[in-house]
Design a protein around this motif. Structure first.
Motif, short mmCIF file in Angstrom:
data_model
loop_
_atom_site.label_atom_id
_atom_site.label_comp_id
_atom_site.label_asym_id
_atom_site.label_seq_id
_atom_site.Cartn_x
_atom_site.Cartn_y
_atom_site.Cartn_z
N ASP A 41 39.13 23.56 -27.45
CA ASP A 41 38.40 22.52 -26.72
C ASP A 41 36.92 22.55 -27.07
O ASP A 41 36.29 21.50 -27.28
CB ASP A 41 38.60 22.73 -25.21
CG ASP A 41 38.05 21.58 -24.40
OD1 ASP A 41 38.30 20.41 -24.74
OD2 ASP A 41 37.34 21.85 -23.41
N PHE A 80 49.60 14.44 -19.85
CA PHE A 80 49.86 15.60 -20.71
C PHE A 80 50.02 16.87 -19.86
O PHE A 80 49.21 17.15 -18.97
CB PHE A 80 48.72 15.80 -21.70
CG PHE A 80 48.92 16.99 -22.61
CD1 PHE A 80 49.68 16.88 -23.77
CD2 PHE A 80 48.35 18.22 -22.30
CE1 PHE A 80 49.88 17.97 -24.61
CE2 PHE A 80 48.54 19.32 -23.12
CZ PHE A 80 49.31 19.20 -24.28
N HIS A 86 50.40 21.05 -20.17
CA HIS A 86 50.11 22.15 -21.09
C HIS A 86 51.25 23.15 -21.20
O HIS A 86 52.14 23.22 -20.36
CB HIS A 86 48.84 22.88 -20.65
CG HIS A 86 49.00 23.60 -19.33
ND1 HIS A 86 49.60 24.84 -19.21
CD2 HIS A 86 48.62 23.26 -18.07
CE1 HIS A 86 49.59 25.23 -17.95
NE2 HIS A 86 49.00 24.28 -17.23
N TYR A 101 42.08 21.76 -21.76
CA TYR A 101 42.71 20.80 -22.67
C TYR A 101 42.00 19.45 -22.70
O TYR A 101 42.63 18.42 -22.98
CB TYR A 101 44.18 20.60 -22.28
CG TYR A 101 45.06 21.78 -22.62
CD1 TYR A 101 45.86 21.78 -23.75
CD2 TYR A 101 45.08 22.91 -21.81
CE1 TYR A 101 46.67 22.86 -24.07
CE2 TYR A 101 45.88 24.00 -22.12
CZ TYR A 101 46.68 23.97 -23.25
OH TYR A 101 47.47 25.06 -23.56
N ILE A 133 42.54 16.86 -25.52
CA ILE A 133 43.63 15.88 -25.50
C ILE A 133 43.11 14.54 -25.01
O ILE A 133 43.42 13.48 -25.59
CB ILE A 133 44.78 16.36 -24.60
CG1 ILE A 133 45.40 17.66 -25.14
CG2 ILE A 133 45.84 15.27 -24.44
CD1 ILE A 133 46.11 17.51 -26.46
N ILE A 193 43.04 10.95 -27.16
CA ILE A 193 43.93 9.85 -26.80
C ILE A 193 43.22 8.71 -26.04
O ILE A 193 43.50 7.53 -26.30
CB ILE A 193 45.11 10.37 -25.95
CG1 ILE A 193 45.85 11.49 -26.70
CG2 ILE A 193 46.05 9.25 -25.59
CD1 ILE A 193 46.44 11.09 -28.02
N LEU A 213 45.58 15.06 -17.29
CA LEU A 213 45.98 16.42 -17.63
C LEU A 213 46.51 17.07 -16.36
O LEU A 213 45.79 17.14 -15.36
CB LEU A 213 44.80 17.21 -18.19
CG LEU A 213 44.05 16.57 -19.36
CD1 LEU A 213 42.89 17.46 -19.79
CD2 LEU A 213 44.98 16.30 -20.53
N HIS A 227 53.15 20.17 -24.56
CA HIS A 227 53.27 21.13 -25.66
C HIS A 227 54.02 22.36 -25.18
O HIS A 227 53.74 22.89 -24.09
CB HIS A 227 51.89 21.54 -26.18
CG HIS A 227 51.93 22.64 -27.20
ND1 HIS A 227 51.46 23.92 -26.94
CD2 HIS A 227 52.42 22.68 -28.47
CE1 HIS A 227 51.64 24.68 -28.00
NE2 HIS A 227 52.21 23.96 -28.94
N LEU A 282 49.68 21.02 -31.77
CA LEU A 282 48.64 20.88 -30.74
C LEU A 282 47.26 20.88 -31.37
O LEU A 282 46.41 20.03 -31.04
CB LEU A 282 48.75 22.03 -29.74
CG LEU A 282 47.73 22.03 -28.60
CD1 LEU A 282 48.02 20.88 -27.64
CD2 LEU A 282 47.76 23.37 -27.85
N LEU A 316 45.67 17.72 -32.75
CA LEU A 316 45.11 16.69 -31.87
C LEU A 316 43.63 16.94 -31.58
O LEU A 316 43.01 16.17 -30.85
CB LEU A 316 45.89 16.64 -30.56
CG LEU A 316 47.37 16.23 -30.68
CD1 LEU A 316 48.03 16.23 -29.31
CD2 LEU A 316 47.50 14.87 -31.34
N ARG A 350 42.25 16.60 -36.42
CA ARG A 350 42.95 15.33 -36.26
C ARG A 350 42.56 14.31 -37.32
O ARG A 350 43.29 13.34 -37.54
CB ARG A 350 42.76 14.76 -34.86
CG ARG A 350 41.36 14.35 -34.48
CD ARG A 350 41.37 13.60 -33.14
NE ARG A 350 40.03 13.43 -32.61
CZ ARG A 350 39.49 14.17 -31.66
NH1 ARG A 350 40.19 15.14 -31.10
NH2 ARG A 350 38.26 13.95 -31.25
N ASP A 363 48.13 13.17 -34.92
CA ASP A 363 47.38 12.33 -33.99
C ASP A 363 47.82 10.87 -34.13
O ASP A 363 48.09 10.19 -33.13
CB ASP A 363 45.88 12.47 -34.25
CG ASP A 363 45.05 11.55 -33.38
OD1 ASP A 363 45.11 11.68 -32.15
OD2 ASP A 363 44.35 10.68 -33.93
#
Length: 300
Positions: free
Chosen positions: A31, A76, A78, A90, A93, A97, A106, A150, A264, A267, A272, A278
């Protein structure tokens, strides 16, 4: 010469520190790298909330800049072997997106002893229901929810989408499901993580997504690394085969040279831009949620 040796030593030390940090909390490091190399991409954290009393039952909701109409929702979940993980690690993500035209949620869930089967599924279903309830408040369309996860999180979202009892009460029907490196056919339990989360409470083959394929299941995108030794790609192949035999839409992507975490990592920035995971995820999510024009992100 001393300067050169000193520089090499510094690089090696930095590498060791990075490896230790990744081993301690890989998603948090990922991250941070994404944030430094990719910026915010105009994505805003619009809500920090919970869907239950337990601290792990959290939702983090993100929205892109400049949306003028309700957007589909990308939820999403985790991974972490059902024993560790935190959605706050995360955020990458959401940055991957949301700029493509989605409200991103999340979701966390109870872990370890408190999260043993079926608690992780109860929590995932509750997170989906709360996401649908809150979506209009933050620019999301509750009728266009795509589930993704994931590893252990992929198990959670696929199981609640296939085993109909989990989402019956809320009436939520996901438009699609995305599983990255997920376990879908792992009974009898042969790993410490699955024995702890499932075997310890006497779960059997009813806990397996592959045994709940039905005619009304949503479309799925299943992504796996060919070199995944933690969750072997046969899980994805077996579930894809069962979905295909039932006449259900499923897209399968098995990547040579990818290990368990590579889908993962793909992304996050800067990876990505170099891999097509992605693009596959975004294209699938757009397709099932009928998104045609992405929202343009602001310059960070």
């Amino acid at each position: 010469m001393k300067i050169l040796l000193g520089g090499l030593a510094a690089i090696l030390l930095a590498g060791v520190i990075l490896l230790l940090a990744i081993r301690n909390n890989g998603p948090a490091v990922l991250d941070a790298v994404d944030r430094v190399t990719g910026g915010t991409r105009g994505v805003r954290l619009v809500a920090k909330t919970h869907y239950g009393q337990h601290p792990a039952q959290k939702l983090r909701i993100y929205a892109p800049a400049g949306a003028d109409e309700p957007l589909p929702v990308f939820l999403f979940v985790h991974g972490g072997s059902w024993s560790w993980g935190d959605p706050d690690d995360y955020n990458f993500i959401a940055r991957a997106i949301a700029p493509e035209g989605f409200v991103v949620v999340l979701a966390g869930y109870r872990l370890g002893e408190e999260g043993r089967y079926p608690a992780m599924l109860e929590d995932t279903a509750a997170a989906v229901a709360e996401t649908a309830r809150l979506a209009p408040r933050y620019g999301g369309d509750p009728d266009r929810i795509v589930l993704a996860g994931h590893s252990a999180g992929a198990y959670n979202v696929v199981q609640v989408a296939l085993e109909t009892k989990w989402l019956e009460a809320s009436g939520v029907k996901p438009r699609g499901v995305i599983g990255l490196s997920g376990p879908y056919d792992f009974y009898p339990f042969d790993k410490p993580s699955s024995r702890a989360a499932f075997g310890a409470v006497g779960a059997g083959d009813e806990s397996q997504p592959i045994n709940h394929v039905h005619a009304d299941a949503p479309p799925m995108l299943l992504v796996h690394g060919e070199d995944d030794t933690l969750v072997k790609p046969r899980n994805t192949r077996a579930l894809a085969r069962a979905l295909e035999q039932a006449g259900l839409p499923v897209e399968t992507r098995i990547y040579p040279g990818f290990d368990h975490n590579a889908p993962l990592i793909s992304l996050a920035s800067p990876w990505r831009q170099r891999r097509d995971v992605d693009a596959a995820v975004v294209d699938f999510a757009r397709g099932v949620s009928e998104v045609s024009v992405p929202v343009q992100a602001e310059t960070p």
